[in-house]
Write an enzyme that holds these catalytic residues in place. Structure first.
Site, PDB file in Angstrom:
ATOM      1  N   GLY A 173      -2.832 -13.408  -5.875  1.00  0.00           N
ATOM      2  CA  GLY A 173      -3.590 -12.323  -5.271  1.00  0.00           C
ATOM      3  C   GLY A 173      -3.204 -10.912  -5.685  1.00  0.00           C
ATOM      4  N   GLY A 192      -8.472 -21.875   5.401  1.00  0.00           N
ATOM      5  CA  GLY A 192      -8.213 -20.877   6.441  1.00  0.00           C
ATOM      6  C   GLY A 192      -9.499 -20.293   6.980  1.00  0.00           C
ATOM      7  N   SER A 235       0.797  -1.225   0.000  1.00  0.00           N
ATOM      8  CA  SER A 235       0.000   0.000   0.000  1.00  0.00           C
ATOM      9  C   SER A 235       0.830   1.275   0.000  1.00  0.00           C
ATOM     10  CB  SER A 235      -0.937   0.017   1.212  1.00  0.00           C
ATOM     11  OG  SER A 235      -1.764  -1.114   1.208  1.00  0.00           O
ATOM     12  N   LYS A 279      -8.094  -6.634  11.633  1.00  0.00           N
ATOM     13  CA  LYS A 279      -9.290  -6.468  10.788  1.00  0.00           C
ATOM     14  C   LYS A 279     -10.593  -6.681  11.563  1.00  0.00           C
ATOM     15  CE  LYS A 279      -7.276  -7.602   6.284  1.00  0.00           C
ATOM     16  NZ  LYS A 279      -7.453  -8.359   5.046  1.00  0.00           N
ATOM     17  N   ALA A 318      -9.496 -12.640   6.470  1.00  0.00           N
ATOM     18  CA  ALA A 318      -9.601 -12.606   5.003  1.00  0.00           C
ATOM     19  C   ALA A 318     -10.581 -13.662   4.508  1.00  0.00           C
ATOM     20  CB  ALA A 318      -8.237 -12.822   4.367  1.00  0.00           C
ATOM     21  N   GLY A 367      -9.353 -17.173   9.015  1.00  0.00           N
ATOM     22  CA  GLY A 367      -9.054 -15.829   9.535  1.00  0.00           C
ATOM     23  C   GLY A 367      -9.938 -14.761   8.914  1.00  0.00           C
ATOM     24  N   ARG A 396      -6.841 -26.576  10.008  1.00  0.00           N
ATOM     25  CA  ARG A 396      -6.093 -27.693  10.607  1.00  0.00           C
ATOM     26  C   ARG A 396      -6.855 -28.302  11.777  1.00  0.00           C
ATOM     27  NH1 ARG A 396      -0.634 -24.348  10.544  1.00  0.00           N
ATOM     28  NH2 ARG A 396      -1.970 -23.179  11.943  1.00  0.00           N
TER      29      ARG A 396
END
Length: 246
Positions: free
Chosen positions: A229, A127, A16, A64, A131, A129, A151
């Site tokens: 990404g 995942g 960024s 976040k 995101a 999290g 996991r």
């Protein structure tokens, strides 16, 4: 001069700061973008108090979700996802008003949509999290059924060991939202039955360094369509600017 910035910890090299400062220079915008590496989210008010010129912030790991309690309002997407990565800062008299948005979902959906085919109906999200919540929201908005993988298998997710070759045929869109395979651990990849992949498989990795992770390389060898990404990151940056200036 207006200020924009990024909060997170640790920050290291961030996309960024170079993107926005280059944009400001090229477009003659009187603004600067800075990194605010804060070890705890409790330091956010201090960042705001000492930088009254701040007009907007990006938010990255691990804040976040934690940042939400500091905001005055949320966009509908951010509220439903439960994660914020863009904050618009407005000064109304002596009050600082903070509104949270999620540009992850915009960047992701605009990036993956052109790759989707009619036979892409179900997706695995690797995942759980912050995101992954935006990715799940984005895939569902594109009418895909989703299933999370972790996991531990907590919170409605299945474990990697639960994924069979048969499942690979059914869940033929796989999005990696974990840091597995990120530089400097480029020799690692999520534990999946890669041999069951074929030209109907679509692999999307939120990682962009390296530009082709082992996850993508192994899928590509089986004929899978792959994407990293980087474009999502660019589209997120465009969306951040729109949120700050609309």
């Amino acid at each position: 001069m207006d200020k924009y910035g990024l909060i997170g910890y640790p920050l290291g090299h961030s996309f960024s700061i170079s993107y926005f400062n280059e944009k400001f220079k090229n477009e003659g915008i009187d603004a600067v973008y800075e990194n605010y590496e804060i070890p705890t989210i409790e330091q956010l008010p201090e960042v705001l108090d000492t930088n009254p010129e701040l007009r907007g912030l990006n938010v990255t790991i691990p804040y976040k979700e934690k940042v939400i309690s500091y905001l005055d309002s949320l966009s509908p997407e951010a509220s439903e996802i439960g994660a914020v990565n863009v904050i618009k800062i407005e000064h109304k008299g002596k009050k600082t008003v903070l509104k949270g948005y999620n540009s992850d979902v915009i960047g992701f959906t605009r990036s993956i949509e052109p790759l989707l085919e009619p036979y892409h109906k179900k997706a695995l999200i690797l995942g759980t999290g912050g995101a992954s919540k935006a990715i799940e929201f984005g895939l569902r908005s594109l009418k895909l059924e989703t299933l999370k993988v972790s996991r531990t298998g907590k919170d409605g997710a299945i474990r990697y060991t639960d994924i069979t070759p048969e499942m690979m045929k059914e869940y033929n869109v796989i999005v990696n939202c974990t840091p597995c395979g990120m530089f400097p651990h480029a020799d690692e990849c999520p534990d999946l039955p890669y041999n069951a992949m074929d030209n109907h498989t679509l692999l999307y990795d939120l990682i962009y360094n390296p530009d082709e992770t082992l996850f993508l390389t192994k899928g590509k060898k089986k004929g899978a369509i792959i994407k990293n990404g980087l474009e999502m990151l660019l589209l997120q940056a465009f969306a951040s600017w729109e949120f700050w200036n609309k």
